[in-house]
Design a protein around this motif. Structure first.
Motif, PDB file in Angstrom:
ATOM      1  N   ASP A   1      49.169  14.057  -5.604  1.00 11.44           N
ATOM      2  CA  ASP A   1      49.300  13.911  -7.049  1.00 11.44           C
ATOM      3  C   ASP A   1      50.471  14.746  -7.577  1.00 11.44           C
ATOM      4  OD1 ASP A   1      49.023  13.719  -9.766  1.00 11.44           O
ATOM      5  OD2 ASP A   1      46.871  14.164  -9.805  1.00 11.44           O
ATOM      6  N   PHE A   2      51.550  14.055  -7.968  1.00 12.19           N
ATOM      7  CA  PHE A   2      52.745  14.698  -8.520  1.00 12.19           C
ATOM      8  C   PHE A   2      52.766  14.627 -10.048  1.00 12.19           C
ATOM      9  CE2 PHE A   2      54.072  13.864  -4.189  1.00 12.19           C
ATOM     10  CZ  PHE A   2      54.973  14.872  -3.878  1.00 12.19           C
TER      11      PHE A   2
ATOM     12  N   GLY B   1      51.417   4.860  -1.960  1.00  8.41           N
ATOM     13  CA  GLY B   1      50.195   5.593  -2.284  1.00  8.41           C
ATOM     14  C   GLY B   1      50.394   6.881  -3.046  1.00  8.41           C
ATOM     15  N   ILE B   2      51.628   7.195  -3.467  1.00  9.46           N
ATOM     16  CA  ILE B   2      51.895   8.416  -4.223  1.00  9.46           C
ATOM     17  C   ILE B   2      51.232   8.315  -5.599  1.00  9.46           C
ATOM     18  CG2 ILE B   2      54.059   7.552  -5.204  1.00  9.46           C
ATOM     19  CD1 ILE B   2      55.203  10.355  -5.026  1.00  9.46           C
TER      20      ILE B   2
ATOM     21  N   SER C   1      54.081  17.504 -12.048  1.00 15.01           N
ATOM     22  CA  SER C   1      55.304  18.098 -11.506  1.00 15.01           C
ATOM     23  C   SER C   1      56.542  17.313 -11.914  1.00 15.01           C
ATOM     24  CB  SER C   1      55.207  18.176  -9.974  1.00 15.01           C
ATOM     25  OG  SER C   1      54.142  19.021  -9.584  1.00 15.01           O
ATOM     26  N   ILE C   2      57.717  17.869 -11.642  1.00 21.21           N
ATOM     27  CA  ILE C   2      58.991  17.245 -11.991  1.00 21.21           C
ATOM     28  C   ILE C   2      59.575  16.567 -10.755  1.00 21.21           C
ATOM     29  CG2 ILE C   2      61.339  17.657 -12.842  1.00 21.21           C
ATOM     30  CD1 ILE C   2      60.220  20.118 -14.312  1.00 21.21           C
ATOM     31  N   LEU C   3      59.965  15.293 -10.902  1.00 19.70           N
ATOM     32  CA  LEU C   3      60.518  14.527  -9.781  1.00 19.70           C
ATOM     33  C   LEU C   3      61.914  13.986 -10.096  1.00 19.70           C
ATOM     34  CD1 LEU C   3      57.375  12.471  -8.678  1.00 19.70           C
ATOM     35  CD2 LEU C   3      58.412  14.401  -7.480  1.00 19.70           C
ATOM     36  N   GLU C   4      62.611  14.601 -11.021  1.00 17.84           N
ATOM     37  CA  GLU C   4      63.933  14.117 -11.440  1.00 17.84           C
ATOM     38  C   GLU C   4      64.927  14.140 -10.272  1.00 17.84           C
ATOM     39  OE1 GLU C   4      64.776  12.830 -14.273  1.00 17.84           O
ATOM     40  OE2 GLU C   4      62.892  13.193 -15.327  1.00 17.84           O
TER      41      GLU C   4
ATOM     42  N   LYS D   1      50.495  21.803  -8.759  1.00 16.78           N
ATOM     43  CA  LYS D   1      50.260  22.076 -10.174  1.00 16.78           C
ATOM     44  C   LYS D   1      51.552  22.579 -10.808  1.00 16.78           C
ATOM     45  CE  LYS D   1      45.326  23.236  -9.811  1.00 16.78           C
ATOM     46  NZ  LYS D   1      44.288  24.284 -10.091  1.00 16.78           N
ATOM     47  N   GLU D   2      52.168  21.732 -11.623  1.00 16.31           N
ATOM     48  CA  GLU D   2      53.358  22.101 -12.402  1.00 16.31           C
ATOM     49  C   GLU D   2      54.470  22.678 -11.532  1.00 16.31           C
ATOM     50  OE1 GLU D   2      51.860  24.650 -15.462  1.00 16.31           O
ATOM     51  OE2 GLU D   2      50.965  22.986 -16.578  1.00 16.31           O
TER      52      GLU D   2
END
Length: 207
Positions: free
Chosen positions: A168-169, A186-187, A172-175, A150-151
């Motif tokens: 579940d991303f 499957g992400i 969230s931040i994936l930069e 979560k965030e």
């Protein structure tokens, strides 16, 4: 997702040093920082640590069971091959912490600084990360099962041989992450994240 909470009842106030001297980390409320190191291996069971700086001592703990860590400092602490079960980390400093080959189950990490940490070769099951900074975190050959995010911030984190299927991303931040193709299968991500991940795979998205 239901996570088992730490099983803690009435606690006995104690200093960190007294617990080391008596080798007794059972059912304790610990609010006084350590000044000495631990010479023997021990197990920590049903303890609540408040504002404890773990960087001030060298401890040999192989298992933390039913523990709460509140406003503690674990910066660059080594927890190699340590078991954590039913533990909660609240507003803790954990930058550079090393959990290499550790096992963590029924864990909640809330509002913590965990950047530049190492979860490689770990087994993580029933873990909830809430509003936590995980920038530049390394997950190599990490076994993830029932993970809730979560965030959280995973900026510039690395995922290798770490299946992310079903996680579940989207909040969230994936930069700037680095990830191998097999780990991505499957992400769960939001639409803007999907476009950025596609660029990692050499896909040119044209609207």
């Amino acid at each position: 997702m239901k996570i088992e909470q730490p099983k803690i009842n009435s606690l006995e106030p104690a200093s960190f040093d007294s617990c080391i001297l008596e080798m007794d980390f059972y059912n304790k409320l610990i609010e006084v920082n350590p000044t000495m190191d631990m010479d023997e291996e021990c197990r920590v069971d049903s303890c609540h640590f408040k504002k404890i700086d773990f960087t001030l001592t060298k401890i040999d703990v192989k298992e933390f069971l039913d523990c709460i860590f509140e406003n503690c400092d674990f910066s660059t602490v080594e927890f190699n091959e340590v078991n954590f079960h039913r533990c909660k980390f609240l507003n803790c400093k954990m930058a550079g912490i090393n959990f290499f080959q550790s096992i963590m189950k029924n864990i909640e990490i809330d509002s913590c600084l965990v950047r530049m940490s190492n979860f490689s070769n770990c087994k993580l099951e029933l873990i909830r990360f809430i509003n936590t900074n995980l920038e530049e975190t390394r997950l190599f050959q990490t076994n993830l099962k029932k993970i809730e995010l979560k965030e959280c911030d995973f900026t510039k984190s690395e995922f290798f041989e770490t299946p992310l299927q079903g996680i579940d991303f989207s909040t969230s931040i994936l930069e700037g992450i680095t990830v191998d193709l097999s780990s991505l299968k499957g992400i769960k991500v939001n639409s803007s994240q999907a476009i950025r991940l596609a660029s990692l795979l050499g896909i040119d998205v044209v609207d």
